[in-house]
Motif scaffolding. Sequence first.
Motif, short mmCIF file in Angstrom:
data_model
loop_
_atom_site.label_atom_id
_atom_site.label_comp_id
_atom_site.label_asym_id
_atom_site.label_seq_id
_atom_site.Cartn_x
_atom_site.Cartn_y
_atom_site.Cartn_z
N GLY A 9 -8.14 -34.73 -3.92
CA GLY A 9 -8.36 -36.00 -3.23
C GLY A 9 -7.31 -37.05 -3.49
N SER A 10 -6.39 -36.80 -4.42
CA SER A 10 -5.34 -37.77 -4.72
C SER A 10 -4.21 -37.65 -3.71
N ARG A 11 -3.22 -38.53 -3.84
CA ARG A 11 -2.06 -38.52 -2.95
C ARG A 11 -0.88 -37.77 -3.55
N ASN A 12 -1.11 -37.06 -4.65
CA ASN A 12 -0.06 -36.30 -5.32
C ASN A 12 0.28 -35.04 -4.52
N LEU A 13 1.51 -34.96 -4.04
CA LEU A 13 1.96 -33.82 -3.25
C LEU A 13 3.12 -33.09 -3.90
N ARG A 14 3.23 -33.20 -5.19
CA ARG A 14 4.34 -32.57 -5.90
C ARG A 14 4.18 -31.05 -5.92
N THR A 15 5.24 -30.37 -5.55
CA THR A 15 5.31 -28.91 -5.62
C THR A 15 6.59 -28.54 -6.36
N PRO A 16 6.66 -27.32 -6.92
CA PRO A 16 7.86 -26.92 -7.66
C PRO A 16 9.13 -26.98 -6.79
N TYR A 54 2.79 -25.33 3.88
CA TYR A 54 2.06 -26.58 3.61
C TYR A 54 1.43 -26.54 2.23
N TYR A 55 1.07 -27.73 1.78
CA TYR A 55 0.37 -27.87 0.50
C TYR A 55 -0.71 -28.92 0.69
N VAL A 56 -1.94 -28.56 0.34
CA VAL A 56 -3.07 -29.49 0.42
C VAL A 56 -3.46 -29.90 -1.00
N GLN A 57 -3.55 -31.20 -1.23
CA GLN A 57 -4.00 -31.69 -2.53
C GLN A 57 -5.53 -31.73 -2.52
N GLU A 58 -6.13 -30.75 -3.16
CA GLU A 58 -7.58 -30.58 -3.09
C GLU A 58 -8.35 -31.58 -3.95
N ARG A 113 12.89 -32.19 7.66
CA ARG A 113 11.89 -33.15 8.14
C ARG A 113 10.52 -32.63 7.71
N THR A 114 9.84 -33.41 6.91
CA THR A 114 8.54 -33.03 6.37
C THR A 114 7.49 -33.95 6.95
N PHE A 115 6.30 -33.41 7.19
CA PHE A 115 5.20 -34.22 7.71
C PHE A 115 4.12 -34.36 6.65
N ILE A 116 3.71 -35.60 6.44
CA ILE A 116 2.60 -35.88 5.53
C ILE A 116 1.35 -36.05 6.37
N ILE A 117 0.30 -35.39 5.94
CA ILE A 117 -0.92 -35.31 6.75
C ILE A 117 -2.13 -35.80 5.94
N ARG A 118 -3.05 -36.43 6.63
CA ARG A 118 -4.40 -36.56 6.11
C ARG A 118 -5.25 -35.60 6.92
N THR A 119 -5.94 -34.71 6.26
CA THR A 119 -6.70 -33.68 6.96
C THR A 119 -7.94 -34.26 7.61
N ALA A 120 -8.62 -33.41 8.37
CA ALA A 120 -9.85 -33.85 9.04
C ALA A 120 -10.88 -34.36 8.05
N GLU A 121 -10.88 -33.81 6.84
CA GLU A 121 -11.84 -34.21 5.82
C GLU A 121 -11.31 -35.30 4.89
N GLY A 122 -10.09 -35.78 5.15
CA GLY A 122 -9.57 -36.91 4.40
C GLY A 122 -8.71 -36.57 3.20
N LYS A 123 -8.34 -35.29 3.03
CA LYS A 123 -7.45 -34.92 1.94
C LYS A 123 -5.99 -35.04 2.39
N TYR A 124 -5.10 -35.19 1.42
CA TYR A 124 -3.68 -35.36 1.76
C TYR A 124 -2.94 -34.03 1.63
N SER A 153 -7.00 -25.66 4.61
CA SER A 153 -7.57 -25.20 3.35
C SER A 153 -8.06 -23.76 3.43
N ALA A 154 -8.53 -23.33 4.60
CA ALA A 154 -9.06 -21.98 4.77
C ALA A 154 -8.02 -21.01 5.33
N LYS A 155 -6.84 -21.50 5.70
CA LYS A 155 -5.79 -20.67 6.30
C LYS A 155 -6.34 -19.94 7.52
#
Length: 226
Positions: free
Chosen positions: A219-226, A213-217, A172-183, A65-67
């Motif tokens: 809190g949902s599981r929506n990871l849609r990007t253009p 990468y894309y972080v869904q801020e 090959r894409t990786f789906i992550i849950r961050t340290a703070e629990g965001k997807y 989130s902070a790059k």
Amino acid sequence: MAIPVVLLMCLLSCKKDENNDTKTNYEDGVSTVVYDLAGDTKASVADGVEGKERRPFNSFFFRLSAKLQSWDSSAANKQSNSWDLAFTGVYNAMVYVNNGADAVSPGYGGNGKGLIIAVDSPYSKVTVAPAPEDMETNNLKFVGWDGYPQAYNTGWFFYSLSTHLAIPIKNRTFIIRTAEGKYAKLELLNVYQGNPPAVTDLHWPAPYFTFRYYVQEDGSRNLRTP
């Protein structure tokens, strides 16, 4: 033989356009793209490499989130939620998530909620994270050399024992849950400087990481990007 100025300018322009096109392909207006993030470039796996010394590679940590990149390997930092990914091992190419309950994670003993799974699908096509229980069940803990160890890890690159070169796995894409629990979703693109489409030179500068990468801020599981 001298190259005519007009032709030289065309060649340089075309090369520049190709590089811009490559970057444009990664940029979607939503995702974060990191180009040539330097790892421990002073370490080497062999003796006699100019400008380097033979020693283990120092790990570094990255907060999505902070790059933000950090080289703080103190226990306090490892057990904090100030990072999501740890780049470790040879050429910093083993990538761990921050999970305080996982003994193999550098964050063991902290409060990190990190998980990571692999999806064999193009980055733009990955639009939703699995349910939390599925993430837990399929958690890889870390990603690196594909198939090493075979029963434990699905990696982000192939490694050739004959050429000793790493070849990133496409789509090959990786789906992550961050340290703070965001997807989030992550695509690791290269370990070589300049993000070359192919490397044949064993001495190509490395490790320099290109990834997006894309972080869904929300809190949902929506990871849609253009």
